[in-house]
Design a protein around this motif. Structure first.
Motif, PDB file in Angstrom:
ATOM      1  N   ILE A 149       0.775  -1.301   0.034  1.00 17.12           N
ATOM      2  CA  ILE A 149       0.038  -0.024   0.066  1.00 17.12           C
ATOM      3  C   ILE A 149       0.764   1.195  -0.155  1.00 17.12           C
ATOM      4  O   ILE A 149       1.969   1.308   0.369  1.00 17.12           O
ATOM      5  CB  ILE A 149      -0.916   0.098   1.327  1.00 17.12           C
ATOM      6  CG1 ILE A 149      -0.077  -0.077   2.399  1.00 17.12           C
ATOM      7  CG2 ILE A 149      -1.938  -1.053   1.339  1.00 17.12           C
ATOM      8  CD1 ILE A 149      -0.895   0.072   3.759  1.00 17.12           C
ATOM      9  N   ASN A 191      -1.340  -0.311   9.447  1.00 12.56           N
ATOM     10  CA  ASN A 191      -1.356  -1.747   8.897  1.00 12.56           C
ATOM     11  C   ASN A 191      -0.122  -2.345   8.933  1.00 12.56           C
ATOM     12  O   ASN A 191       0.854  -2.158   8.716  1.00 12.56           O
ATOM     13  CB  ASN A 191      -1.810  -1.476   7.297  1.00 12.56           C
ATOM     14  CG  ASN A 191      -2.894  -0.523   7.011  1.00 12.56           C
ATOM     15  OD1 ASN A 191      -4.063  -1.264   7.185  1.00 12.56           O
ATOM     16  ND2 ASN A 191      -2.569   0.586   6.472  1.00 12.56           N
ATOM     17  N   PHE A 232       3.068   2.135  -3.407  1.00 13.16           N
ATOM     18  CA  PHE A 232       2.858   0.626  -3.884  1.00 13.16           C
ATOM     19  C   PHE A 232       3.740   0.063  -4.472  1.00 13.16           C
ATOM     20  O   PHE A 232       4.454   0.359  -5.269  1.00 13.16           O
ATOM     21  CB  PHE A 232       1.403   0.891  -4.440  1.00 13.16           C
ATOM     22  CG  PHE A 232       0.980  -0.629  -5.026  1.00 13.16           C
ATOM     23  CD1 PHE A 232       0.238  -1.233  -4.194  1.00 13.16           C
ATOM     24  CD2 PHE A 232       1.230  -0.925  -6.373  1.00 13.16           C
ATOM     25  CE1 PHE A 232      -0.120  -2.813  -4.616  1.00 13.16           C
ATOM     26  CE2 PHE A 232       0.780  -2.113  -6.763  1.00 13.16           C
ATOM     27  CZ  PHE A 232       0.275  -3.048  -5.916  1.00 13.16           C
TER      28      PHE A 232
END
Length: 159
Positions: free
Chosen positions: A88, A126, A149
């Motif tokens: 991400i 995350n 990413f």
């Protein structure tokens, strides 16, 4: 349209897999073409404004070249290692909180499912888990740095 919006558009186009995107607005025209090896960005100012937009537009093209060229070089130099990549866009952190130790260090043994770092995206932290087992050979990103990413984060020796 400011430089941040242009950069976000370039990132979105790169992730989407589209080969070409054209955007025309009242005072600006942007064409973004992506290929297998490089991303080309053309920005044309239709109506000359005060110096600010004209200065900002050429700057937007520079980060694209910098982002797309280092990744293949790092992979080819260390081809016997597996690269752990960012799933991400966000801010990379090596530890769960400022008062805790790093998840992994160079030389650490990791297994599939071990947490190797945290990436903050939109105020959510995350945990990034390893998809490979092995030993951490190199940390490729500085703590508290923004990551893209699919950007390489760690090199792992699988042997």
């Amino acid at each position: 349209m400011d430089i941040k919006e242009i950069q976000n558009l370039i990132k979105f186009v790169a992730k989407s897999g589209a080969s070409e995107v054209k955007l025309e607005m009242e005072d600006i025209k942007i064409t973004i073409k992506t290929g297998s090896e490089k991303t080309e960005t053309t920005i044309v100012q239709a109506a000359p404004m005060a110096g600010l937009p004209q200065v900002a537009a050429p700057v937007a093209a520079a980060p694209v070249v910098e982002i797309s060229t280092p990744a293949p070089a790092a992979t080819s130099d260390d081809s016997n290692y597996i690269t752990v990549k960012s799933p991400i866009i966000g801010t990379f952190y090596r530890k769960p909180s400022p008062d805790k130790p790093n998840f992994v260090e160079v030389g650490s043994e990791i297994s599939v499912g071990d947490t190797v770092c945290v990436i903050e995206a939109m105020k959510l932290f995350n945990e990034i888990e390893s998809e490979v087992s092995g030993k951490i050979v190199k940390v490729l990103v500085d703590d508290s740095s923004p990551v893209e990413f699919d950007q390489p984060l760690f090199l792992v020796d699988p042997s």
